[in-house]
Design an enzyme around this catalytic site. Structure first.
Site, mmCIF file in Angstrom:
data_model
loop_
_atom_site.group_PDB
_atom_site.id
_atom_site.type_symbol
_atom_site.label_atom_id
_atom_site.label_comp_id
_atom_site.label_asym_id
_atom_site.label_seq_id
_atom_site.Cartn_x
_atom_site.Cartn_y
_atom_site.Cartn_z
ATOM 1 N N GLY A 1 0.791 -1.213 0.000
ATOM 2 C CA GLY A 1 0.000 0.000 0.000
ATOM 3 C C GLY A 1 0.828 1.270 0.000
ATOM 4 O O GLY A 1 1.832 1.403 -0.706
ATOM 5 N N ASP B 1 7.261 -8.221 13.469
ATOM 6 C CA ASP B 1 5.976 -7.691 13.914
ATOM 7 C C ASP B 1 6.219 -6.320 14.534
ATOM 8 O O ASP B 1 6.777 -6.210 15.630
ATOM 9 C CB ASP B 1 5.358 -8.652 14.927
ATOM 10 C CG ASP B 1 4.027 -8.169 15.479
ATOM 11 O OD1 ASP B 1 3.559 -7.085 15.074
ATOM 12 O OD2 ASP B 1 3.451 -8.882 16.329
ATOM 13 N N TYR C 1 -16.948 3.569 7.382
ATOM 14 C CA TYR C 1 -15.542 3.935 7.537
ATOM 15 C C TYR C 1 -15.380 5.058 8.567
ATOM 16 O O TYR C 1 -15.116 4.795 9.731
ATOM 17 C CB TYR C 1 -14.913 4.323 6.190
ATOM 18 C CG TYR C 1 -13.405 4.343 6.284
ATOM 19 C CD1 TYR C 1 -12.662 3.218 5.939
ATOM 20 C CD2 TYR C 1 -12.719 5.452 6.772
ATOM 21 C CE1 TYR C 1 -11.278 3.197 6.073
ATOM 22 C CE2 TYR C 1 -11.348 5.449 6.910
ATOM 23 C CZ TYR C 1 -10.634 4.321 6.560
ATOM 24 O OH TYR C 1 -9.266 4.310 6.705
#
Length: 399
Positions: free
Chosen positions: A56, A114, A240
């Protein structure tokens, strides 16, 4: 090294396998969309920490940082390696190609870790402190379904739900050969679901990264940190911006204001960045976003701004090549092209008229379907999907 004949194995927007050649070609495309180096040859670039560097907006920001600005530093992503049953994740292959394009002389390390974990923070900051002694930019672009609180060990799971009342809206479905406009109804989230979503997608982890940098003395005058956010249309607001995700984004923006107050005396800055719509692995999980984005693409055509174009604009502002474009809430805005009043009026009309029969005239569903496939390296022109693919690709070595 393993040669495999790969099939997508997808159902709707979810793909089981990623294609390494297609993923590499997607990064090549991002690289070509990004301007050539802007600084003098041989100049030592700034130091960036990009959290969420494999997908992204985080991937686009990483490519632009390396390609245009010669950034040094660290990119962090949490990606799955190849197994006997499946290929590596798409982000694994994208990261490998990004490192290849940057070249052996690029002073940039990719960590597979992570980002929510304390160990990842320690590993990244150990490297930054030892190699550079400072950090100029921190870009936070993390989208995850769950987060383990490092202080308590509690695992929080995000929920994509409305708040207050049920959500009923049109959706775009690709389960068959022909795109279909369907209907969706979601019950509202309860307080626990709302809070869990804030804990996963809000500003808690971003603040922990800033705390960790401050504890190491890595924040200095000129440091700038940003976290990616989204506002979007009032058409998608119930699920959203006015839903659980919106509550998390509100928390992220509140965190930015808190960090700005804290960092200002040091000559440093913190902002959220409101990006425009994009087809990402995170956005495809949000009901109605597929239909909305398909309509938006049909309305705008080539004026639909890619993540590469938006990341280029963002870095221009962060590096001082262009002034910061701040709104009244002190958020950097990259979404003017999407929220233009005429564009939104067009989208509202298309949305109201959208049915399965009218869809071909109103929405660019072929484009959207292709974009979803590209997230996993499929539907990429020039990629030979009939040939066996080299699926064993090493993670980039640390510098």
């Amino acid at each position: 090294m393993t040669l495999r004949q790969i099939k997508p194995g997808n159902r709707g927007f979810l793909y089981v396998n990623s294609h390494p050649g297609g993923c590499a070609a997607v990064v090549d495309d991002l690289w070509q969309q990004t301007p050539a180096p802007s600084g003098p040859a041989g100049a030592e670039g700034p130091v960036a920490l990009i959290i969420g560097s494999s997908a992204g907006y985080g991937l686009a920001a990483t490519v632009a940082a390396l390609r245009t600005h010669g950034m040094r530093g660290v990119g962090i992503a949490f990606e799955a390696p190849e197994t006997e049953r499946r290929t590596a994740s798409a982000g694994w292959y994208r990261t490998a190609r990004t490192a290849e394009l940057a070249g052996p002389d690029a002073d940039f390390t990719f960590l597979n870790a992570d980002a929510f974990a304390t160990a990842a923070k320690e590993q990244a900051l150990d490297h930054l402190a030892a190699r550079y002694g400072r950090v100029d930019y921190l870009v936070y672009s993390v989208a995850a379904p769950r987060r383990t609180d490092p202080a308590t060990g509690e695992v929080h799971h995000s929920a994509i739900k409305p708040l207050g009342s049920a959500y009923r809206a049109k959706t775009l479905q690709f389960d068959g050969d022909t795109p279909v406009v369907g209907a969706l109804e979601l019950d509202p989230a309860d307080d626990a679901e709302r809070e869990a979503t804030v804990r996963v997608m809000g500003g808690d982890d971003w603040k922990l990264w800033i705390d960790a940098l401050a504890d190491r003395g890595l924040i200095h005058g000129g440091f700038h940190t940003v976290a990616l956010s989204y506002v979007g249309s009032d058409l998608t607001a119930p699920i959203y911006r006015a839903g659980t995700i919106g509550a998390a984004k509100q928390h992220l923006e509140e965190t930015a204001r808190h960090l700005q107050q804290r960092l200002a005396p040091l000559g440093a800055q913190a902002h959220t960045v409101v990006a425009g719509a994009a087809v990402t692995q995170a956005s495809t999980a949000i009901p109605s976003i597929a239909l909305y984005t398909s309509l938006l693409r049909a309305a705008l055509g080539d004026d639909f701004r890619s993540t590469a174009q938006q990341a280029t604009t963002l870095w221009q502002q962060l590096t001082g090549a262009a002034p910061l474009q701040l709104d009244e809430e002190q958020r950097i805005r990259l979404d003017g092209w999407e929220l233009d009043a005429k564009v939104q009026a067009d989208i509202h009309a298309r949305w109201a008229a959208a049915t399965t029969d009218t869809l071909p005239d109103l929405a660019d569903t072929d484009w959207f379907h292709t974009q979803v496939g590209r997230l996993y390296g499929w539907h990429v022109p020039g990629t030979d999907y009939a040939a066996p693919a080299q699926t064993t690709v090493p993670w980039p070595a640390m510098h």
